[in-house]
Design a protein around this motif. Structure first.
Motif: not given
Lengths: 500, 500
Positions: B205-208, B240-247
């Motif tokens: 799920t999206m929560e998972e 917000m979706l818990g996914q990592p961001v590279i800047v």
């Protein structure tokens, strides 16, 4: 950083020495290093090396070594005592004192390819080594600021008589360049000729050059565990004449050394230390360099491989061993490609980076080596010089101060703008970045219009232009005449005799 | 070390992660590092960044930032407080958990080239990016164990509609490979589609997936000092979706950044930290990676240059900065050559070695990048995979024990003999050394007989053979259908609408 050389078509960074003041990359733990050290001392004590030359055996015998059927075993105490006598650094001063090499510490010098039987360039193809190409390669190396050293023969001049070609080579080394070169380390006679010719070219006596090294000589151990008589004699003579010796075992894992890295390092270390001991027996405190040349073979074919991960690890570990004994360290830049292509470059880079990160003070074969050392390549010389220049720039210090930090320069450009016209840029742009020799940064369209030349093709253009613009270094007229007279006299003396 | 893969023509080392447990190479002194740190905080405080997206500006405003004409200035206390919330390491788990990436520490992962508008191979030449080549490059990267990550688009699929091509790409990324990939970081919608499709493919799920990162997204700062609205929205959505961001600021010295390395690093650091702050404002403690992409331009033409000494120094210094903030570090392997030749390789090696020595946890563009990122090259993918595999072997631990030290093996071979037939060799030779993918160690004669192919030509043969032997990774049938349904549904929803 960069400077256009007077009268030369070549824009390149000035002659300078790479200093890697960062800690060396060390893959062996302290315990592993000690285990290799101890095992190599056991090897010298229990197995020893076969020594083919009587002069070397006599020196070892006089020092109390155990000798049985020409196999010389050294007690570890004797080994440690002898290697402790060697200096940790020393200077080699060629004709031009500005090109002196200060071997030791964090300084890293790069040498031309040394010894190939063949030569190649993209105009004339692959051919046997000859004296004309020998001289062209000397001129090319002389013109490239990344190069500090000519090893023994940029290419073998196979068109010259074997017994006197060293004289022609030395004269070329002393007239076409003013950088450090290597004596031909085959027997005592060729070494003595080298030192005497250096003395003549420098305008010094043999006594004077004996306390001021002017050249270098590299001897190999015929791995496993055999020291050739002519090599041994050359090492002894070099030491007695006050000239530095590099001792380099030729330990290809799987062929002339065991298949494991640890064992190959044990053998390399034992063989190198054995040579160091010989040099110290020939002359107390003589300058000597710890050489490493451990790579592997292709286990499917037995063919030598260079620039492999195993080669890189050995280059790094070799530095740890040399530092263990406080000796300058010689390593190499090599590859096994048959052509100046991607493999030639990535293998060379693998060996070069490990040489630099391992604090190799002297990187042999760093420019022009191809085909596992069977070919000297004109194009490869140019491409390697590019890489060596870039490598030196990587390790050049970074300046950090208010002007360099440039907060006001940043404030002068609006968000989304550009710095092309900023004053901070305009006052620095000419020397801000490393200027490449042969790299091409044009966009695809312009590159196609310019002929779509790849790097190797551009290197062909560049070495031709360098040779066309080559400038002979200054040499005192009397010294030049003395060299000519010496060569004539010695050729007459040698006649058709075998030197060995 | 090596293993022949079941059913594949490709002999390569198994999938594993390079760990560089040696101390990183650090060219900046502690004082220099602090000076850059302080100057970049001053830059954020006094000059700030222009933020094009209202969503991002609102987040900054709510946190107490000073905003004037869309330029957001951050007090140093706020910056330090926010970046301290980011984790020092985290895991991204793709469909195949064995290919999970544990970002942080000494682990180094390599990614495929990302984003080129064009594609090239030596059979079909240079052409605009398209979805067929996109999929072939995914298959190629999937088959090569040196590759852990697909950045945003192996090549731009310019033959697909702009507003829905991300859906086709995601389906390819989730069916043709089971490794980590990047969302298309343009706006929130494409990011949400990516995460939802991952959830479907994983059967979660999206929560998972929000507590178990499944992909990554890289945003660039439009240097100097501008944050694009679509990029900002993508970063916020990812967080917000818990996914990592590279800047990753895009700081080419002399163009989008000042001409001095110190100032370019100040700007890179300020811009990267600004992005890290945004991610933390979007979601407290969200995983984020410090990205560096500082190289220089050719000051004569303005053309971008990569794999330069300045690029290498920036890669090394970027690692020092990322560690200063205890953040995982992204860097890149790049070159500016127009063809897969010597320059392509030596520039790539320059950037790669500095990335690895600088402890880049994630090396973007490490395979297949050509022409300064304007072309994805099939041949370059193969050659880079060779280099990456070799690099991993360099940093694999060295074994030192009695058997490996091999004193008895050495004793079993007489002086001047060889180790080919020694038992010590025979029991180890198959896996003793790194087995190359594309290097050729034949002697000249045999190499000529075999067709005298250079490395690039051999790479052409190899990628064809890899694609011919490509094996689709397993995917649960229901998950595959769910993906198809999702793509169909979303294409229908999107229709001809513009997504941005």
């Amino acid at each position: 950083m960069t400077a256009r050389q007077g009268g030369s078509a070549l824009q390149q960074a000035p002659w300078s020495v790479l200093e890697n003041n960062s800690p060396p990359l060390e893959l062996l733990s302290v315990d592993q290093l000690e285990a290799i050290h101890e095992a190599s001392l056991s090897l010298l004590e229990e197995q020893g090396l076969e020594v083919m030359g009587a002069r070397a055996r006599d020196l070892f015998k006089a020092a109390g070594a155990r000798i049985n059927n020409d196999v010389v075993c050294l007690d570890r105490e004797l080994v440690l005592e002898l290697i402790a006598k060697a200096p940790s650094s020393f200077t080699i001063t060629p004709r031009n004192p500005e090109k002196a090499m200060h071997l030791g510490g964090n300084r890293i010098y790069f040498g031309m390819v040394s010894g190939p039987p063949n030569v190649h360039d993209c105009i004339n193809g692959r051919r046997a080594g000859n004296f004309d190409d020998y001289q062209k390669l000397i001129k090319l190396g002389h013109s490239l600021n990344a190069i500090s050293l000519f090893g023994n023969q940029t290419v073998a001049p196979t068109d010259l008589p074997v017994n006197t070609r060293h004289l022609d080579c030395y004269r070329a080394n002393l007239t076409l360049t003013d950088k450090v070169f290597s004596a031909v380390p085959i027997g005592a006679i060729r070494v003595r000729d080298a030192v005497q010719m250096c003395a003549l070219a420098h305008g010094l006596t043999m006594e004077e050059v004996s306390v001021r090294p002017v050249l270098v000589g590299n001897i190999n151990i015929n791995s496993p565990r055999r020291l050739d008589g002519a090599m041994a004699d050359a090492a002894i003579e070099l030491a007695m004449l006050g000239q530095p010796v590099i001792v380099t075992p030729f330990t290809l894992m799987g062929a002339m050394a065991p298949v494991t890295l640890a064992a190959a390092l044990v053998q390399q270390n034992a063989e190198a230390l054995f040579g160091v001991c010989l040099v110290q027996l020939a002359c107390n405190g003589a300058p000597v360099v710890y050489g490493g040349f451990t790579s592997n073979v292709d286990m499917r074919s037995g063919a030598p491989a260079f620039g492999t991960p195993e080669n890189a690890k050995a280059n790094l570990a070799g530095g740890q061993l040399a530092r263990r004994y406080d000796l300058p360290y010689r390593t190499s830049g090599c590859n096994a490609s048959n052509v100046v292509d991607a493999q030639a470059v990535y293998e060379t880079q693998m060996s070069l980076w490990s040489a630099v990160l391992g604090h190799g003070n002297l990187v042999y074969h760093a420019a022009g080596w191809l085909e596992g050392g069977l070919v000297a390549s004109f194009e490869k010389v140019v491409i390697d010089a590019e890489v060596l220049g870039a490598m030196a720039a990587v390790f050049a210090p970074i300046e950090v101060n208010e002007e360099e930090l440039g907060l006001s320069a940043i404030a002068s450009v609006e968000p989304g703008g550009h710095f092309f016209g900023a004053e901070h840029t305009m006052t620095r742009y000419e020397n801000a970045f490393y200027q490449p020799l042969v790299s091409d940064w044009q966009n695809h369209e312009n590159w196609v219009i310019a002929g779509a030349l790849d790097t190797t093709q551009r290197a062909t253009q560049l070495w031709q232009s360098v040779l066309a613009n080559y400038q002979l270094p200054m040499l005192d007229l009397a010294c030049g005449e003395a060299l000519d007279d010496y060569v004539a006299k010695r050729k007459n003396e040698i006649g058709n005799n075998d030197l060995d």
